[in-house]
Design a protein around this motif. Structure first.
Motif, PDB file in Angstrom:
ATOM      1  N   VAL A  78       0.552  -1.241   0.199  1.00  0.00           N
ATOM      2  CA  VAL A  78       0.110   0.309   0.227  1.00  0.00           C
ATOM      3  C   VAL A  78       0.904   0.876  -0.107  1.00  0.00           C
ATOM      4  O   VAL A  78       0.265   2.552  -0.901  1.00  0.00           O
ATOM      5  N   ILE A  79       1.744   1.607   1.078  1.00  0.00           N
ATOM      6  CA  ILE A  79       2.568   2.365   0.812  1.00  0.00           C
ATOM      7  C   ILE A  79       3.555   2.945  -0.888  1.00  0.00           C
ATOM      8  O   ILE A  79       3.408   3.233  -0.841  1.00  0.00           O
ATOM      9  N   LEU A 121       1.700   4.520  -2.860  1.00  0.00           N
ATOM     10  CA  LEU A 121       1.183   5.881  -2.489  1.00  0.00           C
ATOM     11  C   LEU A 121       1.989   6.157  -2.578  1.00  0.00           C
ATOM     12  O   LEU A 121       1.856   7.412  -3.958  1.00  0.00           O
ATOM     13  N   THR A 154       1.798   7.420  -6.504  1.00  0.00           N
ATOM     14  CA  THR A 154       0.439   7.982  -7.255  1.00  0.00           C
ATOM     15  C   THR A 154       1.164   9.399  -6.935  1.00  0.00           C
ATOM     16  O   THR A 154       0.393  10.657  -7.669  1.00  0.00           O
ATOM     17  N   VAL A 155       2.407   9.552  -6.479  1.00  0.00           N
ATOM     18  CA  VAL A 155       2.893  11.252  -5.524  1.00  0.00           C
ATOM     19  C   VAL A 155       3.034  11.506  -6.509  1.00  0.00           C
ATOM     20  O   VAL A 155       4.223  10.928  -7.749  1.00  0.00           O
TER      21      VAL A 155
END
Length: 53
Positions: free
Chosen positions: A29-30, A33, A36-37
């Motif tokens: 998950v990290i 995330l 997507t930044v």
């Protein structure tokens, strides 16, 4: 010399794979995330809207 008496803990043995799975899911998950930044700065209309605030 005393024989090595290792205490058996069946609860810990059952939970160990769950903890490893939980850690692997958290890492996934990290990574998702962070992927997507966008590292670029805001330009164009987004920058103008930010300056109006």
């Amino acid at each position: 010399m005393q024989p090595s008496t290792k205490k058996q803990n069946p609860v810990a043995d059952r939970l160990r794979p769950v903890v490893y799975l939980y850690a692997a899911v958290n890492i996934a998950v990290i990574a998702l995330l962070f992927s997507t930044v966008s590292p670029t700065l805001a330009t164009g209309p987004a920058q103008e809207m930010a300056s109006l605030r």
